[in-house]
Design an enzyme around this catalytic site. Structure first.
Site, PDB file in Angstrom:
ATOM      1  N   ASP A 164      54.986  64.071  43.459  1.00  0.00           N
ATOM      2  CA  ASP A 164      54.802  63.671  42.067  1.00  0.00           C
ATOM      3  C   ASP A 164      53.915  62.441  41.964  1.00  0.00           C
ATOM      4  O   ASP A 164      52.988  62.379  41.142  1.00  0.00           O
ATOM      5  CB  ASP A 164      56.151  63.369  41.420  1.00  0.00           C
ATOM      6  CG  ASP A 164      56.868  64.611  40.921  1.00  0.00           C
ATOM      7  OD1 ASP A 164      56.195  65.623  40.679  1.00  0.00           O
ATOM      8  OD2 ASP A 164      58.099  64.569  40.777  1.00  0.00           O
ATOM      9  N   PHE A 165      54.204  61.438  42.776  1.00  0.00           N
ATOM     10  CA  PHE A 165      53.439  60.198  42.676  1.00  0.00           C
ATOM     11  C   PHE A 165      52.010  60.366  43.192  1.00  0.00           C
ATOM     12  O   PHE A 165      51.070  59.775  42.650  1.00  0.00           O
ATOM     13  CB  PHE A 165      54.156  59.077  43.424  1.00  0.00           C
ATOM     14  CG  PHE A 165      55.325  58.516  42.656  1.00  0.00           C
ATOM     15  CD1 PHE A 165      55.122  57.746  41.523  1.00  0.00           C
ATOM     16  CD2 PHE A 165      56.624  58.780  43.049  1.00  0.00           C
ATOM     17  CE1 PHE A 165      56.188  57.240  40.796  1.00  0.00           C
ATOM     18  CE2 PHE A 165      57.701  58.286  42.328  1.00  0.00           C
ATOM     19  CZ  PHE A 165      57.488  57.512  41.201  1.00  0.00           C
TER      20      PHE A 165
END
Length: 409
Positions: A164-165
């Site tokens: 996600d990051f």
């Protein structure tokens, strides 16, 4: 915060981690990021863990420095307002589906040079989240103790939603690439970034997937050892665990010196007929012999003494901490210029807040900004962006199409 993106406004319609983090990184560099949520709160507005006041610490930290507009996105009128705000602004970050009310073509119908970045699940339209794409990468089945049986051992999923990051950071980059292209050509762009492609592509960029194809099999689990080099966790006499990492000849010499193993290592090299100082390969291949030698020394010293020896020699190491310890550590957090004073957080809880990860020597970084209350900027943004009169906005509020700040709720 730095004002490198001052003058750039971005509409963000998103939830969870990847999409909000893309907007966060832009906001921390000075962009005006207008996050649009449903007036009842988006899917992540109450994401665990909640404070006693019912505020999500995850939402609070992923939305720092942004403005918040709350609309009834379950109604056609609320959705049209979101589309119009995106159209007028000209650049959008979202993780809504390609055929949603925030579809690129729908917004671009009134703004041909629209630049939108859309985070997807898989490239073929299937749903995905960090936890599911991670399962597909193979990494969880390479993680775990060395002694685990390859056929029967369970996967070890990572706790950090790393994909996600990484996707959020890539999307911030993709947006700026789209804007640069528009500046040069006046053309808009729809940039679709599948979370799954980021994960699978990263496995190839790292050389890990090609390695499996070359060897014709999967790697074995190796616990906390560093793949292809010398490094592992060691235990000191007083029970402290610390990580040693050796990727260069200089780091190897420093580590051997700090452990006082120069003569022992020379004897091992003579026995094996290899030079451990010159080759990651041999240090990795003979890691079990080396780990045993180094662990015997580590057990003779308390961690403070071992750390002093490693520091003097110039070795690369770090002590394992719990996250609670890390969050209070003077070197890592409380004395680190990355962090500024706690702003007035919606949660009412004060704690160190990070600035932009990048710093500019010679320029003073502004203090971290607070996250907004849900709907805090609804009236301001509608007036400034859409030129709506106060009476029009008041009527929308009365009908429940527009939400105002939930500070008192």
């Amino acid at each position: 915060m730095y004002k490198l993106l001052s003058g750039l406004s971005i509409v963000e319609v998103s939830s969870f981690v990847a999409s909000p983090s893309a907007g966060l990184y832009c906001a921390q560099m000075g962009a005006e990021v207008i996050r649009i949520d449903d007036r009842r709160g988006g899917l992540d507005y109450k994401r665990y863990m909640l404070t006693r006041e019912g505020r999500s610490l995850s939402w609070e930290n992923l939305n720092r420095a942004k403005k918040s507009v709350a609309l009834d996105l379950q109604t056609a009128e609320g959705r049209e307002l979101a589309v119009e705000l995106a159209r007028v602004t000209g650049q959008v970050i979202t993780n809504l589906p390609t055929d949603s009310f925030m579809a690129h073509d729908r917004i671009a119908a009134g703004r041909a040079d629209l630049v939108s970045v859309r985070i997807m699940g898989w490239h073929d339209g299937r749903q995905a989240m960090d936890f599911t794409v991670n399962a597909a990468t193979g990494y969880p089945l390479m993680t775990g103790p060395e002694e685990w049986d390859a056929k029967t051992a369970p996967p070890v999923s990572q706790i950090l939603p790393a994909w996600d990051f990484i996707t959020g950071a890539y999307c911030a980059f993709a947006l700026l690439a789209g804007l640069r292209h528009r500046d040069a050509t006046s053309e808009g762009s729809e940039l679709r970034v599948p979370l799954g492609d980021v994960a699978i592509g990263t496995a190839f960029n790292a050389g890990a997937a090609p390695e499996m194809l070359y060897r014709g099999a999967d790697r074995e689990r190796i616990g906390n050892a560093i793949w292809g080099a010398f490094g592992r966790d060691f235990l000191s006499r007083d029970g402290q665990r610390f990580m040693i990492a050796v990727l260069t000849a200089k780091q190897w010499r420093a580590t051997v010196e700090a452990f006082g193993l120069t003569e022992d290592v020379a004897a091992l090299e003579a026995e094996l007929g290899v030079s451990l100082a010159d080759s990651d390969h041999w240090r990795f291949m003979h890691r079990h012999r080396l780990f045993s030698m180094f662990q015997e020394v580590a057990e003779r010293f308390d961690y403070a003494d071992m750390a002093a020896r490693l520091t003097r020699a110039g070795a690369t190491f770090e002590r394992y901490r719990t996250m609670f310890e890390m969050a209070q550590d003077a070197e890592l957090v409380t004395g680190n210029p990355l962090f500024g004073p706690s702003p007035a957080n919606p949660s009412g809880f004060e704690y160190p807040a990070p600035r932009s990860f990048a710093n500019i020597p010679g320029r003073e970084a502004a203090d971290p900004a607070a996250a907004p209350f849900l709907g805090e900027h609804s009236e301001q943004v509608l007036a400034e962006r859409l030129g709506m009169a106060s009476g029009q906005i008041a009527a929308l509020i009365d009908r429940g199409v527009v939400g105002t700040s939930d500070k008192q709720k």
